[in-house]
Design a protein around this motif. Structure first.
Motif, PDB file in Angstrom:
ATOM      1  N   LEU A1088       0.807  -1.216   0.000  1.00  0.00           N
ATOM      2  CA  LEU A1088       0.000   0.000   0.000  1.00  0.00           C
ATOM      3  C   LEU A1088       0.837   1.261   0.000  1.00  0.00           C
ATOM      4  O   LEU A1088       0.303   2.369  -0.057  1.00  0.00           O
ATOM      5  N   ASP A1089       2.165   1.089   0.097  1.00  0.00           N
ATOM      6  CA  ASP A1089       3.060   2.255   0.106  1.00  0.00           C
ATOM      7  C   ASP A1089       4.353   1.854  -0.596  1.00  0.00           C
ATOM      8  O   ASP A1089       4.493   0.732  -1.107  1.00  0.00           O
ATOM      9  N   LEU A1090       5.312   2.746  -0.611  1.00  0.00           N
ATOM     10  CA  LEU A1090       6.557   2.503  -1.326  1.00  0.00           C
ATOM     11  C   LEU A1090       7.271   1.267  -0.812  1.00  0.00           C
ATOM     12  O   LEU A1090       7.323   1.015   0.403  1.00  0.00           O
ATOM     13  N   VAL A1091       7.862   0.516  -1.765  1.00  0.00           N
ATOM     14  CA  VAL A1091       8.697  -0.632  -1.422  1.00  0.00           C
ATOM     15  C   VAL A1091      10.124  -0.123  -1.255  1.00  0.00           C
ATOM     16  O   VAL A1091      10.653   0.578  -2.111  1.00  0.00           O
ATOM     17  N   ILE A1092      10.736  -0.471  -0.127  1.00  0.00           N
ATOM     18  CA  ILE A1092      12.081   0.071   0.124  1.00  0.00           C
ATOM     19  C   ILE A1092      13.134  -1.033   0.277  1.00  0.00           C
ATOM     20  O   ILE A1092      14.302  -0.727   0.441  1.00  0.00           O
ATOM     21  N   SER A1093      12.741  -2.305   0.185  1.00  0.00           N
ATOM     22  CA  SER A1093      13.725  -3.366   0.322  1.00  0.00           C
ATOM     23  C   SER A1093      13.242  -4.613  -0.405  1.00  0.00           C
ATOM     24  O   SER A1093      12.067  -4.992  -0.297  1.00  0.00           O
ATOM     25  N   LEU A1094      14.136  -5.248  -1.189  1.00  0.00           N
ATOM     26  CA  LEU A1094      13.835  -6.470  -1.931  1.00  0.00           C
ATOM     27  C   LEU A1094      14.955  -7.466  -1.708  1.00  0.00           C
ATOM     28  O   LEU A1094      16.137  -7.115  -1.844  1.00  0.00           O
ATOM     29  N   VAL A1095      14.619  -8.708  -1.382  1.00  0.00           N
ATOM     30  CA  VAL A1095      15.623  -9.740  -1.132  1.00  0.00           C
ATOM     31  C   VAL A1095      15.152 -11.043  -1.767  1.00  0.00           C
ATOM     32  O   VAL A1095      14.020 -11.489  -1.504  1.00  0.00           O
ATOM     33  N   PHE A1096      16.007 -11.646  -2.633  1.00  0.00           N
ATOM     34  CA  PHE A1096      15.714 -12.982  -3.152  1.00  0.00           C
ATOM     35  C   PHE A1096      16.053 -14.007  -2.071  1.00  0.00           C
ATOM     36  O   PHE A1096      17.146 -13.967  -1.477  1.00  0.00           O
ATOM     37  N   LEU A1097      15.134 -14.939  -1.834  1.00  0.00           N
ATOM     38  CA  LEU A1097      15.359 -16.006  -0.874  1.00  0.00           C
ATOM     39  C   LEU A1097      15.923 -17.194  -1.639  1.00  0.00           C
ATOM     40  O   LEU A1097      15.268 -17.710  -2.556  1.00  0.00           O
ATOM     41  N   PRO A1098      17.136 -17.642  -1.305  1.00  0.00           N
ATOM     42  CA  PRO A1098      17.783 -18.698  -2.103  1.00  0.00           C
ATOM     43  C   PRO A1098      17.003 -20.009  -2.120  1.00  0.00           C
ATOM     44  O   PRO A1098      17.192 -20.818  -3.008  1.00  0.00           O
ATOM     45  N   ILE A1099      16.171 -20.243  -1.142  1.00  0.00           N
ATOM     46  CA  ILE A1099      15.405 -21.489  -1.106  1.00  0.00           C
ATOM     47  C   ILE A1099      13.949 -21.210  -1.466  1.00  0.00           C
ATOM     48  O   ILE A1099      13.443 -20.108  -1.305  1.00  0.00           O
ATOM     49  N   ASN A1100      13.309 -22.236  -1.985  1.00  0.00           N
ATOM     50  CA  ASN A1100      11.871 -22.200  -2.266  1.00  0.00           C
ATOM     51  C   ASN A1100      11.469 -21.182  -3.330  1.00  0.00           C
ATOM     52  O   ASN A1100      10.286 -20.871  -3.470  1.00  0.00           O
ATOM     53  N   ASP A1101      12.473 -20.629  -4.078  1.00  0.00           N
ATOM     54  CA  ASP A1101      12.153 -19.748  -5.199  1.00  0.00           C
ATOM     55  C   ASP A1101      11.227 -18.617  -4.764  1.00  0.00           C
ATOM     56  O   ASP A1101      10.154 -18.401  -5.325  1.00  0.00           O
ATOM     57  N   MET A1102      11.671 -17.877  -3.743  1.00  0.00           N
ATOM     58  CA  MET A1102      10.831 -16.836  -3.151  1.00  0.00           C
ATOM     59  C   MET A1102      11.511 -15.470  -3.242  1.00  0.00           C
ATOM     60  O   MET A1102      12.734 -15.360  -3.335  1.00  0.00           O
ATOM     61  N   LEU A1103      10.688 -14.426  -3.202  1.00  0.00           N
ATOM     62  CA  LEU A1103      11.152 -13.047  -3.141  1.00  0.00           C
ATOM     63  C   LEU A1103      10.498 -12.391  -1.931  1.00  0.00           C
ATOM     64  O   LEU A1103       9.296 -12.538  -1.708  1.00  0.00           O
ATOM     65  N   ILE A1104      11.280 -11.660  -1.137  1.00  0.00           N
ATOM     66  CA  ILE A1104      10.765 -10.950   0.027  1.00  0.00           C
ATOM     67  C   ILE A1104      10.804  -9.461  -0.264  1.00  0.00           C
ATOM     68  O   ILE A1104      11.800  -8.936  -0.781  1.00  0.00           O
ATOM     69  N   SER A1105       9.730  -8.772   0.072  1.00  0.00           N
ATOM     70  CA  SER A1105       9.685  -7.325  -0.107  1.00  0.00           C
ATOM     71  C   SER A1105       9.227  -6.665   1.191  1.00  0.00           C
ATOM     72  O   SER A1105       8.365  -7.179   1.902  1.00  0.00           O
ATOM     73  N   GLY A1106       9.827  -5.523   1.496  1.00  0.00           N
ATOM     74  CA  GLY A1106       9.443  -4.734   2.655  1.00  0.00           C
ATOM     75  C   GLY A1106       9.013  -3.358   2.217  1.00  0.00           C
ATOM     76  O   GLY A1106       9.582  -2.783   1.287  1.00  0.00           O
ATOM     77  N   SER A1107       8.014  -2.822   2.906  1.00  0.00           N
ATOM     78  CA  SER A1107       7.421  -1.568   2.465  1.00  0.00           C
ATOM     79  C   SER A1107       7.285  -0.599   3.623  1.00  0.00           C
ATOM     80  O   SER A1107       7.277  -0.978   4.793  1.00  0.00           O
ATOM     81  N   VAL A1108       7.107   0.676   3.260  1.00  0.00           N
ATOM     82  CA  VAL A1108       6.835   1.715   4.243  1.00  0.00           C
ATOM     83  C   VAL A1108       5.515   1.434   4.951  1.00  0.00           C
ATOM     84  O   VAL A1108       5.273   1.909   6.066  1.00  0.00           O
ATOM     85  N   ASP A1109       4.659   0.617   4.314  1.00  0.00           N
ATOM     86  CA  ASP A1109       3.382   0.294   4.949  1.00  0.00           C
ATOM     87  C   ASP A1109       3.520  -0.723   6.082  1.00  0.00           C
ATOM     88  O   ASP A1109       2.521  -1.228   6.600  1.00  0.00           O
TER      89      ASP A1109
END
Length: 1531
Positions: A1088-1109
């Protein structure tokens, strides 16, 4: 000047050749042939005009052979060409079989006229009458002119010192494989017959053989080729023997052996001929004769051609020893120059473009003189082998060549054409044929034939500069724009190949306005032999840009094997090329062409053995068999024909060997091509001889197969320490697979790379007994190279005997370098480290030898490499040594390699520019720890400057940006460094060499962030204008130009395999791109707000994102769906990190709390991703974190650096604060930090004066190093910094566009010891007139007075109100005038430190004292005042110009310290600033806020370089005096 513009007055040398055989040889010696000029009706001579070594020559034949004809020809020649200075009379003659200083006179030798005590060098016998008892001589023959005698003497002296005969080299200009030139072949000493002088030939119309001359009457003279000094003739087959003495001339040919000997004894005659008397009597002339007979009745026409050739070759070499006629060149304006100037004046008046054409010609010459070429790379480069210059035969490759012609003619064709074929399918022959055809139609823009192991032909370093030079010749309009590029950057030819293409080809082509109507083609052959493969991809990407060019139609024809890298590279440009696969052409078509080839070659073999074979040999059945075996490999056919056709062996036996050696296993066609040829070597020997033959093969052919650049037989002999005869014997049976030139000075080459593959391929080890172990050979060659380089006098200081420390490499004659550094020495210098790197042997056995070499020969080696124009390669060679001995425990070796690397990095630029500065500037200014320097400190240095104890941390300064650096970042593999700048470019640097690898830009705005992918293959950048791009690093190809997002990216990341690239967008979405296909994969929506951090998770083919929300989303990359969401963070999320050790652990960094979200308080939260549970949290009192990272062997700790410079180290398990450090500049407004991949080294920089490096030791950070940011060329404020993965190097960028690489060490770097440490840069330094005091100032309110001898501070003078930016001593040294240029001037009593007077005057330019007066210059004029000026009123000033005096010995010019205009000491960047001197004492006020002094003995300086006589000669003529004081700022 174009040859078309030459007129009669430009020709200064005549060349008279009486016979047709002599005239042909003469014309083949010309560098170029000129157009014919008009002749008076009275002149019936036939002339050929041309030039040799820039001397313009008139070649004239004789209608009949007599001295009367010669006189007539000379008379007419002098009338038509009025500026002829002298004439050469060149041809054949009869030799007297006597002995001279050069040995016995033999057929094929050369005789040159030379005056003696009795004669002028040529005598005349009366009207051709030679009687038995008397020799009547009439006429007075003029001696040869002094200029010719001096040239002949200089040639003899120079040639005696050479190992390679230049005359023999000139002889190779006559290609005796041509039918019309076969008579010029060397007949062999077996056909050199001398009969007794009293034995007369019976029938002049028949040869001795057919006449039946008695062989018992022959005089046996043994030829000694081994240098035997007995009475028998010494004969070196590689050197033409030249005799000098008296030549007898008459109107009839001498045909009497007894008369010949009597006249020779009476007058010292060594040769007889017919034309010299007429020529010499009329005009100064030198007679040059090739000996074709012995002036007796036994004439031998077999030797006419070869004798004429040797005489012509000697005459050509003479042109390289003529002195420059300086007076004539300076005073006389050539007739052609006057005519040309007159034409141009008229043309300008008429608005003609002829003058512009002349300017284009000058531009082209400038470009050709500055660009470096790859020797032998063009299609028409001289090769001493018919095979290496082969063209397609008539009625072969018909369809293929027609398709290429259609591609060229079609204006809609794609810009690239790829001819793709397996090894040996005839690609190079097709390329050469096409290039020749295009050249004849003036459509060949350039050609480049790559060849692995052939020096610059095996890589792309000089590829684009070679292409550019050829384009400039074809399209002169391009030369102007290339000239501009070279003037802006004279070293552009050594830069990254992509930058060369941009500056030398693309930009000049784009700048040309007029349209070139014809299509221009570049021919590039064997692209697969260009190493490394990354350069191939760069070349293809560069050429794909040719589609952008208008108005040019420029296309490229390329050939290569279907290697993986090539297929990948062409896939990147698939829209811009078309191709043909040679190995997929119909087998019947290929078989037809191979059958035609076999028929042609067997016809040649039959013609040489016409009495042995019938017209149908070898018959259709055998030809069909050979064709079937060869298809589709032309290399099989060519190799078999060379093998069978070797004239030293029986063709029948060799054909039988080929037919019988069919491999039952049908291993492959390459195996079947080469195995029978090599096994034939053993079949022709006994079982006892075979082991020796195999060993000789390994010793000689093995090195030839692995050499990085081919060498001649002579060079191989010296390098390998093997006798020339043994090498020749080992190569004797290998002419079908090796190009073994007749001239042993020319390199031996493999005819095809497949032969090298056959010998070295590991999978062939047990397939044949000629297999070679490449590792063994490289180890052996590494040893041989070191043996050679350690030989006494092989390398030495000033090896070219230049005796000029300031001479620039560009001004050193290449010929001189080659005579002092022979080919084998050049090779050893460039490649000994490469051989060492290429072997798998235990290199510890070489450690002591490497230490010995680097200790004793390092300076000499660096000098030699720089003389060869390869100084930049020294960095890579030292890097190779570091890699080779990386695991060595020899600390002495490690230290000496480290010192060598730092020395090369610090001095590469100046050594490349002026090689002899190694022994002055480089030695003087190197730190004390570099012990090698002490053997080379110049004797004229009376007192050394105070230098650092050790190497500074600033390892390299990379200068290419023109403005402030924004970001610097290392690639994860540590190989690359990327930098961005406000100059709107992105630079990619090679960390090892410090060379600029690529430049991306210019862009509309600058990049605000860059990031490498995990495998270092991709580079992403986000720009101020919200553009996002991704490049493939190696080729420099744009991989992604991301579109469809809103706003710029705040964060971006790559997946572990580099296949996915992700970034956020201002519209709160996440864009996921496929880097391979260039397609947008998903747009992820959920925040719902700006994304300020993105991290690929080496296992399970996942992406993690963190936001100001405050939410954390986990995305399934396989489906592009949101997997789950959890809320984390009491406040605004600042960063997310996933542990590398345990992928379940997530650290969330947030600001503020739920209750007080705006409070600047940092909160760390540890989450378990599987359970989505908050395991632990802890807070910091420090303000906003600038940087956070996992550290420790198992990521058990967390380090955080706040914007205020606070370092905090936390234990993750307990949440305990383990360490808290306040760094130096805690009040900084801007801070940057970086950490190594291992987490061991942390660097912090702020607006202070240092960068701090902290090391994690025993779970505590300890200050390891403080790096002064002003160490190096520029001052820095706040710097962007980065650390390489190993934590050994740090990069920083400054406000001036400089990027510096620092070495992170275990100890603290000591500051340089100087006289002062001012708060800002030194603005002035100046000696007192007696040299005992030195004043310095830094632009503040004080000036410091130093005692020069003690180095101690004597007095500090404080200004009352003005900044001091200049100063000047009175003549007695008691007073000091100082001030600021824009304000008043103050006069001080130095001893008392008292201000005597303030004079109100603005804009003072300069001030100089003379006794009790001083002069100052301002914008309103020059004024001088009495020294007691404080007693005068301002209106008593007088306008005048007093004389200056002083003890001034040196001056500064463009960063060089000079002695009366001669450069002798270059000042490195760290040693520049204000300058002053007194009686040999030099003071420098540096940009580093420091003042240093050193002393130079001018007398010793003059003695060392032999300048005293030079200066005395200059001072004997009136010249303007040098200024007595040079004081100023220099950059």
């Amino acid at each position: 000047m174009s040859p078309a513009e030459f007129v009669h007055g430009d020709y200064t040398v005549g060349w008279i050749c009486p016979l047709e055989v002599e005239q042909i040889a003469a014309e083949l010696m010309l560098d170029e042939q000129h157009r014919c000029l008009s002749q008076p009706s009275t002149d019936n001579n036939s002339y050929t005009l041309g030039s040799i070594n820039h001397h313009h020559v008139v070649v004239a034949g004789l209608p009949t052979t007599s001295n009367c004809s010669a006189a007539t020809v000379v008379t007419h020649m002098r009338s038509t060409f009025p500026r002829l200075k002298f004439t050469l009379l060149v041809g054949i003659g009869g030799g007297v079989p006597s002995r001279t200083d050069a040995g016995h006179i033999r057929l094929g030798h050369v005789v040159v006229s030379k005056p003696s005590d009795r004669h002028s060098g040529a005598i005349q016998y009366d009207h051709g009458k030679a009687e038995a008892d008397l020799f009547y001589r009439t006429g007075s023959l003029a001696p040869p002119p002094k200029i010719l005698l001096n040239a002949a003497q200089h040639l003899a002296v120079t040639r005696a010192k050479l190992r390679q005969d230049p005359i023999q080299t000139h002889l190779q200009r006559i290609d005796t494989s041509f039918r019309g030139l076969r008579r010029y072949k060397y007949p062999g000493h077996d056909n050199d017959h001398l009969y007794q002088s009293d034995y007369t030939h019976s029938d002049r119309k028949r040869s001795c053989q057919k006449c039946g001359c008695d062989q018992n009457k022959r005089i046996v003279r043994t030829v000694r080729e081994d240098g035997d000094t007995s009475d028998d003739t010494e004969e070196d087959p590689e050197f033409i023997v030249v005799h000098r003495g008296t030549i007898a001339s008459g109107e009839v040919i001498m045909r009497n052996g007894q008369q010949r000997d009597e006249l020779a004894r009476a007058y010292g005659v060594v040769c007889f001929e017919r034309e010299a008397a007429g020529a010499l009597d009329d005009f100064p002339c030198l007679v040059i004769r090739g000996i074709s007979d012995y002036a007796d009745s036994h004439k031998n026409d077999r030797w006419h051609g070869y004798a004429a050739a040797t005489a012509a070759a000697y005459a050509r070499e003479l042109f390289f020893h003529f002195p420059v006629n300086e007076i004539g060149d300076r005073i006389r304006i050539a007739e052609s120059d006057i005519q040309r100037l007159t034409e141009n004046i008229q043309l300008v008046a008429d608005g003609s473009n002829k003058a512009g054409t002349n300017i284009e010609s000058l531009n082209t010459k400038f470009v050709l003189s500055k660009l470096v070429w790859a020797d032998g790379a063009t299609f028409d480069a001289f090769e001493d082998s018919e095979e290496l210059n082969a063209l397609c035969l008539d009625n072969t490759r018909v369809d293929l060549l027609n398709k290429l012609r259609e591609w060229i003619a079609d204006p809609e064709s794609r810009p690239l054409f790829w001819l793709n074929g397996m090894a040996g399918t005839g690609k190079s022959t097709i390329s050469r044929t096409l290039a020749k055809e295009l050249a004849e139609r003036k459509q060949l823009g350039a050609s480049f034939f790559f060849k692995e192991g052939e020096g610059d032909r095996g890589n792309a370093r000089r590829f684009f500069s070679t292409i550019a030079a050829q384009l400039a010749q074809l399209v002169p309009a391009l030369a102007l724009h290339m000239k501009k590029a070279l003037e802006l950057d004279p070293y552009i030819g050594t830069k990254a190949i992509k930058e060369q293409f941009e500056k030398l080809i693309i930009e000049p082509l784009q700048a040309v306005k007029h349209r070139v109507k014809r299509t221009i083609i570049l021919v590039v052959d064997a692209l697969d032999e260009c190493k490394p493969a990354s350069h191939v991809i760069t070349i293809l990407n560069s050429f794909s840009r040719l589609r952008e060019l208008r108005p040019f139609q420029l296309r490229v024809f390329l050939t290569s094997r279907p290697e993986h890298e090539l297929r990948f590279g062409f896939e990147l440009v698939k829209a811009w090329y078309q191709d043909i696969l040679l190995h997929e052409i119909a087998r019947s078509v290929v078989a037809h062409d191979i059958a035609v080839y076999f028929d042609y070659r067997f016809n040649q073999i039959r013609s040489r053995n016409i009495d042995d074979f019938g017209p149908d040999w070898p018959g259709k059945v055998i030809l069909d068999t050979l064709t079937e075996r060869a298809s589709p490999l032309f290399i099989f056919a060519a190799t078999v024909c060379r093998f069978i056709g070797d004239f030293k062996h029986d063709p029948l036996l060799r054909l039988k060997s080929v037919l019988e050696n069919q491999d039952d296993e049908a291993y492959d066609k390459v195996h079947n091509t080469y195995r029978p040829i090599l096994e034939r070597l053993l079949e022709e020997s006994t079982k006892i001889e075979r082991p020796r033959i195999l060993e000789n093969f390994r010793q000689v052919v093995g090195p030839i197969a692995v050499l990085f650049e081919p060498l001649s037989v002579f060079a191989l002999s010296t390098l390998l320490q093997i006798d020339v005869k043994q090498i020749k014997a080992s190569l004797n049976g290998l002419h079908s697979v090796l190009n073994v030139p007749k001239d042993l000075n020319n390199p031996v080459r493999t005819l095809h790379l497949s032969f090298v593959d056959f010998l070295l391929a590991k999978d062939r080890r047990n397939k044949h007994q000629f297999w070679l172990d490449a590792s063994d050979i490289h180890f052996h060659l590494a040893n041989r190279c070191l043996d050679l380089l350690l030989t006494e006098n092989c390398l030495k200081q000033d090896i070219c005997d230049l005796k000029n420390p300031g001479i620039l490499r560009a001004d050193i004659d290449d010929t001189l370098i080659k005579t002092r550094l022979f080919a084998e020495v050049q090779y050893a210098c460039r490649y000994w480290t490469s051989h060492m790197k290429s072997t798998n042997h235990d290199r510890s056995m070489l450690e002591d030898r490497v230490i010995q070499f680097l200790s004793q020969r390092f300076f000499f080696w660096f000098e030699a490499v720089s003389l060869l124009g390869r100084a930049q390669e020294m960095i890579l060679m030292i890097s190779d040594l570091s890699t080779v001995f990386l695991r060595s425990e020899n600390s002495e070796l490690a230290a000496i390699i480290h010192d060598a690397r730092r020395f090369v990095q610090a001095n590469c630029y100046i050594v490349d520019t002026a090689p002899l500065q190694l022994y002055s500037s480089c030695a003087i200014f190197s730190p004390k720890q570099f012990v090698n320097k002490y053997d080379f400190l110049p004797t004229w240095l009376s007192k050394s400057p105070a230098v650092s104890e050790s190497w500074g941390a600033a390892q390299q300064t990379l200068e290419s940006h023109s403005n402030t650096i924004i970001v610097v970042v290392f690639s994860p593999d540590g190989k690359w460094l990327a930098s961005t700048s406000t100059d709107r470019t992105i630079k990619l640097w090679d960390v090892v060499s410090g060379q600029l690898r690529d430049t991306f830009g210019k862009f509309p705005t600058f990049a605000t962030a860059v990031a490498f992918s995990n495998r270092s293959k991709l580079l992403a950048a986000t720009f101020l204008d919200e553009t996002i791009m991704v490049w493939d690093v190696e080729p420099g190809q744009l991989q992604l130009d991301c579109q469809g997002h809103s706003g710029g990216a705040h964060t971006m990341a790559f997946s572990r395999d580099d296949k996915l690239f992700v970034f956020d967008s201002d519209d709160r979405t996440i864009k996921l791109w496929n880097t391979t296909t260039g397609q947008l994969v998903y747009t992820l929506e959920g925040h719902l707000d700006l994304v300020i951090s993105l991290v690929f998770l080496p296992i399970n083919d996942m992406l993690i994102s963190g936001s100001v929300d405050k939410t954390i989303n986990l995305w399934n990359l396989a489906s592009g769906q949101l997997d789950r969401t959890f809320v984390g963070g009491a406040g605004r999320i600042r960063n997310l990190m996933v542990s590398r050790y345990d992928y379940r652990i997530l650290v969330l960094v947030s600001l503020g709390t739920v209750e007080k979200p705006l409070q600047s308080r940092t909160r760390f939260e540890i989450w378990n991703l599987e359970s989505e549970e908050l395991q632990r949290s802890f807070s910091s009192d420090a303000n906003i974190p600038e940087f956070t990272a996992f550290v420790g062997s198992q990521d058990e700790m967390l380090v955080s650096v706040s914007m205020s410079g606070m370092i905090e180290l936390w234990n993750i398990a307990s949440g305990q604060l383990k360490q808290k450090i306040d760094t130096v500049d805690t009040g900084a407004r801007e801070l940057h930090s970086a950490i190594s991949l291992s987490g061991e080294n942390l660097a912090i920089d702020s607006t202070g004066g240092a960068i701090e490096v902290w090391r994690l030791c025993e779970n505590q950070f300890q200050l390891q190093q403080r790096l002064a940011k002003n160490e190096g060329l520029h001052e820095m404020t706040s710097s962007q910094i980065g650390i390489n993965p190993e934590g050994t190097l740090m990069a920083s960028g400054d406000d001036f566009g400089g990027v510096r690489i620092w070495e992170i060490d275990t100890g603290v770097i000591e500051s340089k010891k100087r006289l002062s440490q001012e708060p800002s840069k030194v603005r002035f330094v100046i000696f007192s007139p007696d040299g005992n005091l030195l004043a310095s100032g830094a632009g503040d309110l004080k000036a410091k007075i130093w005692d020069v001898r003690s180095g101690q501070l004597y007095k500090t003078i404080w200004s009352t109100s003005y900044r001091l930016t200049w100063a000047s001593f009175s003549m007695d040294g008691n007073l000091l005038a100082s001030g600021d240029k824009s304000t008043d001037m103050q006069i001080w009593d130095i001893a008392a430190g008292q201000l005597l007077r303030t004079i109100q005057w603005q804009n003072i330019q300069e001030l100089v004292w003379q006794r009790d007066l001083f002069l100052f210059e301002s914008e309103t004029g020059n004024f001088w005042l009495p020294g007691e000026l404080w007693q005068l009123n301002d209106d008593e000033w007088v306008n005048t110009h007093p004389q200056r005096d002083g003890h001034l010995l040196f001056n500064l010019e463009n960063n060089w310290l000079c002695r009366k205009g001669e450069r002798f000491l270059w000042l490195p960047p760290d040693w520049r600033g204000r300058f002053d001197q007194y009686d040999g004492r030099v003071a420098l006020g540096l940009i580093l806020d420091q003042v240093i002094t050193f002393e130079i003995s001018a007398d010793e300086l003059d003695r060392s370089y032999g300048w005293k006589d030079l200066f005395d000669a200059r001072e004997s003529s009136p010249t303007p005096p040098l200024p007595n004081r040079v004081m100023g700022w220099f950059e």
